[in-house]
Design a protein around this motif. Structure first.
Motif, PDB file in Angstrom:
ATOM      1  N   ALA A   1       0.848  -1.197   0.000  1.00 13.68           N
ATOM      2  CA  ALA A   1       0.000   0.000   0.000  1.00 13.68           C
ATOM      3  C   ALA A   1       0.879   1.241   0.000  1.00 13.68           C
ATOM      4  CB  ALA A   1      -0.911   0.000   1.221  1.00 13.68           C
ATOM      5  N   GLY A   2       0.372   2.299  -0.531  1.00 11.95           N
ATOM      6  CA  GLY A   2       1.142   3.537  -0.601  1.00 11.95           C
ATOM      7  C   GLY A   2       0.871   4.253  -1.904  1.00 11.95           C
ATOM      8  N   ARG A   3       0.679   5.550  -1.836  1.00 12.38           N
ATOM      9  CA  ARG A   3       0.301   6.303  -3.012  1.00 12.38           C
ATOM     10  C   ARG A   3       1.479   6.477  -3.951  1.00 12.38           C
ATOM     11  NH1 ARG A   3      -0.568  12.150  -3.864  1.00 12.38           N
ATOM     12  NH2 ARG A   3      -2.071  12.384  -5.547  1.00 12.38           N
ATOM     13  N   ALA A   4       1.277   6.246  -5.211  1.00 17.23           N
ATOM     14  CA  ALA A   4       2.283   6.482  -6.244  1.00 17.23           C
ATOM     15  C   ALA A   4       1.620   7.244  -7.370  1.00 17.23           C
ATOM     16  CB  ALA A   4       2.852   5.158  -6.762  1.00 17.23           C
ATOM     17  N   LEU A   5       2.425   7.813  -8.256  1.00 18.21           N
ATOM     18  CA  LEU A   5       1.877   8.600  -9.351  1.00 18.21           C
ATOM     19  C   LEU A   5       0.924   7.808 -10.224  1.00 18.21           C
ATOM     20  CD1 LEU A   5       4.925  10.683 -10.629  1.00 18.21           C
ATOM     21  CD2 LEU A   5       2.929  11.516  -9.393  1.00 18.21           C
ATOM     22  N   ASP A   6       1.135   6.497 -10.313  1.00 19.29           N
ATOM     23  CA  ASP A   6       0.320   5.678 -11.206  1.00 19.29           C
ATOM     24  C   ASP A   6      -0.660   4.795 -10.447  1.00 19.29           C
ATOM     25  OD1 ASP A   6       2.237   4.148 -10.071  1.00 19.29           O
ATOM     26  OD2 ASP A   6       3.235   3.600 -11.930  1.00 19.29           O
ATOM     27  N   SER A   7      -0.948   5.122  -9.187  1.00 18.76           N
ATOM     28  CA  SER A   7      -1.930   4.352  -8.433  1.00 18.76           C
ATOM     29  C   SER A   7      -3.334   4.823  -8.780  1.00 18.76           C
ATOM     30  CB  SER A   7      -1.692   4.501  -6.930  1.00 18.76           C
ATOM     31  OG  SER A   7      -1.979   5.825  -6.524  1.00 18.76           O
ATOM     32  N   VAL A   8      -4.321   3.958  -8.528  1.00 19.38           N
ATOM     33  CA  VAL A   8      -5.707   4.341  -8.770  1.00 19.38           C
ATOM     34  C   VAL A   8      -6.101   5.501  -7.870  1.00 19.38           C
ATOM     35  CG1 VAL A   8      -8.100   3.538  -8.682  1.00 19.38           C
ATOM     36  CG2 VAL A   8      -6.301   2.013  -9.508  1.00 19.38           C
TER      37      VAL A   8
ATOM     38  N   SER B   1      -4.196   7.937  -6.889  1.00 20.14           N
ATOM     39  CA  SER B   1      -3.658   9.180  -7.439  1.00 20.14           C
ATOM     40  C   SER B   1      -4.494   9.665  -8.618  1.00 20.14           C
ATOM     41  CB  SER B   1      -2.210   8.988  -7.874  1.00 20.14           C
ATOM     42  OG  SER B   1      -2.137   8.124  -8.992  1.00 20.14           O
ATOM     43  N   LEU B   2      -4.980   8.722  -9.436  1.00 18.98           N
ATOM     44  CA  LEU B   2      -5.821   9.097 -10.564  1.00 18.98           C
ATOM     45  C   LEU B   2      -7.122   9.723 -10.078  1.00 18.98           C
ATOM     46  CD1 LEU B   2      -6.583   9.114 -13.565  1.00 18.98           C
ATOM     47  CD2 LEU B   2      -7.467   6.795 -13.257  1.00 18.98           C
ATOM     48  N   GLY B   3      -7.747   9.102  -9.084  1.00 20.56           N
ATOM     49  CA  GLY B   3      -9.005   9.639  -8.555  1.00 20.56           C
ATOM     50  C   GLY B   3      -8.830  11.024  -7.970  1.00 20.56           C
ATOM     51  N   LYS B   4      -7.777  11.215  -7.198  1.00 24.60           N
ATOM     52  CA  LYS B   4      -7.534  12.519  -6.587  1.00 24.60           C
ATOM     53  C   LYS B   4      -7.267  13.576  -7.649  1.00 24.60           C
ATOM     54  CE  LYS B   4      -4.828  14.666  -2.891  1.00 24.60           C
ATOM     55  NZ  LYS B   4      -4.370  15.837  -3.628  1.00 24.60           N
ATOM     56  N   ALA B   5      -6.479  13.215  -8.653  1.00 25.06           N
ATOM     57  CA  ALA B   5      -6.172  14.169  -9.717  1.00 25.06           C
ATOM     58  C   ALA B   5      -7.426  14.543 -10.499  1.00 25.06           C
ATOM     59  CB  ALA B   5      -5.128  13.568 -10.657  1.00 25.06           C
ATOM     60  N   ALA B   6      -8.260  13.554 -10.802  1.00 28.42           N
ATOM     61  CA  ALA B   6      -9.491  13.817 -11.548  1.00 28.42           C
ATOM     62  C   ALA B   6     -10.409  14.753 -10.770  1.00 28.42           C
ATOM     63  CB  ALA B   6     -10.199  12.505 -11.843  1.00 28.42           C
ATOM     64  N   ILE B   7     -10.514  14.525  -9.459  1.00 28.86           N
ATOM     65  CA  ILE B   7     -11.367  15.388  -8.625  1.00 28.86           C
ATOM     66  C   ILE B   7     -10.858  16.823  -8.649  1.00 28.86           C
ATOM     67  CG2 ILE B   7     -12.057  15.870  -6.242  1.00 28.86           C
ATOM     68  CD1 ILE B   7     -12.143  12.828  -5.811  1.00 28.86           C
TER      69      ILE B   7
ATOM     70  N   THR C   1       1.903  17.085  -8.437  1.00 27.33           N
ATOM     71  CA  THR C   1       1.783  15.632  -8.281  1.00 27.33           C
ATOM     72  C   THR C   1       0.504  15.124  -8.917  1.00 27.33           C
ATOM     73  OG1 THR C   1       3.061  15.678  -6.224  1.00 27.33           O
ATOM     74  CG2 THR C   1       1.686  13.738  -6.624  1.00 27.33           C
ATOM     75  N   ASP C   2      -0.596  15.844  -8.679  1.00 25.73           N
ATOM     76  CA  ASP C   2      -1.875  15.435  -9.260  1.00 25.73           C
ATOM     77  C   ASP C   2      -1.846  15.528 -10.780  1.00 25.73           C
ATOM     78  OD1 ASP C   2      -3.005  14.899  -6.791  1.00 25.73           O
ATOM     79  OD2 ASP C   2      -3.698  16.954  -6.526  1.00 25.73           O
ATOM     80  N   LEU C   3      -1.239  16.589 -11.305  1.00 19.52           N
ATOM     81  CA  LEU C   3      -1.136  16.744 -12.752  1.00 19.52           C
ATOM     82  C   LEU C   3      -0.291  15.630 -13.349  1.00 19.52           C
ATOM     83  CD1 LEU C   3      -1.571  18.358 -15.356  1.00 19.52           C
ATOM     84  CD2 LEU C   3       0.461  19.703 -14.761  1.00 19.52           C
ATOM     85  N   GLN C   4       0.831  15.317 -12.708  1.00 20.71           N
ATOM     86  CA  GLN C   4       1.697  14.247 -13.184  1.00 20.71           C
ATOM     87  C   GLN C   4       0.957  12.908 -13.191  1.00 20.71           C
ATOM     88  OE1 GLN C   4       5.502  14.053 -13.709  1.00 20.71           O
ATOM     89  NE2 GLN C   4       4.936  16.060 -14.462  1.00 20.71           N
TER      90      GLN C   4
END
Length: 327
Positions: free
Chosen positions: A50-57, A59-65, A77-80
């Motif tokens: 477990a642990g947030r990475a740029l390509d984790s689901v 991270s995608l959800g947070k960036a989309a929000i 980080t969210d943009l990346q």
């Protein structure tokens, strides 16, 4: 690397068993590859801590929000993360379908049994199938556990444009129409009356494509466009910064022989100009990639090393020393 090769071989073996006959039933690959890719992704997901990475689901959800809310200060980080997922969304389906198409074409050449040209076509298409198969696994393997996670993603418009223009659908318009450099006469027709030279020329094409494919294989599970997923210094990258682009562009000149045309010297000149323009696009890709990767100290060290020890750097020094010696 061994696991990737095993996955590819197992896939080939499965559809070979399901479709008896030498290299028959390549169409089955279109059904098998998604399951193999999905299984590989599931295996990675289960083994990744477990642990947030740029390509984790996550991270995608947070960036989309953040993007949907149109916040003024969306974090880098969210943009990346969002851009990294866009890369996978674009390239993964393309690589999956391309693998099937290349395998089908290889099967067609194998069945022709037309001497050297059939052998050439079979090897040529099979190498591209290996290339896209490894690329497919690469886009499915963005995991921190195996060191293949996304460290950073290209953010410039020029970087994205120069990469996307080389793939469908943009390349169908820009590279194949606006910059079309093929007018029907290619190397096999040009050298039809010189079989020995034709064999040598074809072997040179396969070596160029082999350089391109070996660059993809060298990446292993870290292959990707527009992202930094770890700096590769092994394989052909010990000799060139951009072996993939070098091999690919040389092969295009050897295949299309744009300097020869049935329509005259002016047409040949136009073909050469068009292919040079395409070569220029790949130069832009190389420059934008280096600019992106220069933020990584490992790449800066590699760049300095290859300038000193790479084939092009050593050749340039020898030429320079030769000029100085005769000057």
């Amino acid at each position: 690397m061994a696991f990737l090769i095993a996955m590819f071989c197992i896939t080939i073996a499965i559809f070979r068993i399901l479709s008896p006959g030498p290299f028959s039933g390549f169409e089955s690959m279109s059904l098998l590859i998604p399951f193999v890719a999905a299984g590989w992704m599931a295996w990675i997901a289960l083994r990744t801590p477990a642990g947030r990475a740029l390509d984790s689901v996550e991270s995608l959800g947070k960036a989309a929000i953040q993007i949907v809310k149109r916040r003024k200060k969306t974090s880098r980080t969210d943009l990346q993360a969002f851009l990294g997922w866009l890369v996978k969304a674009f390239y993964l389906p393309l690589m999956l379908s391309s693998t099937y198409l290349f395998l089908t074409s290889a099967h067609t050449f194998f069945e022709q049994k037309n001497g050297w040209m059939s052998v050439f076509g079979f090897i040529y298409m099979l190498m591209f199938a290996v290339d896209t198969a490894f690329a497919t696994i690469g886009y499915c393997s963005t995991s921190k556990r195996i060191g293949a996670h996304i460290r950073s993603t290209e953010t410039t418009l020029l970087g994205w444009a120069s990469a996307l223009v080389c793939y469908p659908p943009l390349n169908l318009l820009i590279l194949h129409q606006w910059l079309s450099y093929r007018d029907g006469l290619e190397w096999d027709a040009w050298l039809i009356n010189w079989p020995v030279i034709s064999f040598i020329w074809g072997a040179a094409i396969l070596l160029s494509v082999g350089l391109y494919v070996s660059a993809t294989v060298a990446f292993g599970p870290r292959f990707s466009n527009l992202t930094n997923r770890g700096i590769i210094t092994s394989g052909p990258y010990r000799f060139f910064k951009h072996p993939s682009y070098i091999g690919k562009n040389i092969a295009w000149w050897l295949i299309s022989v744009p300097f020869v045309s049935n329509m005259g010297a002016l047409a040949a000149l136009g073909n050469c100009a068009a292919l040079l323009a395409i070569n220029g696009i790949y130069v832009v890709r190389a420059v934008t990639e280096e600019r992106h990767l220069m933020s990584d100290p490992t790449y800066r060290a590699y760049s300095a090393w290859i300038a000193e020890h790479g084939l092009i750097g050593r050749l340039a020094r020898r030429i320079s020393n030769g000029k100085l010696a005769t000057g």
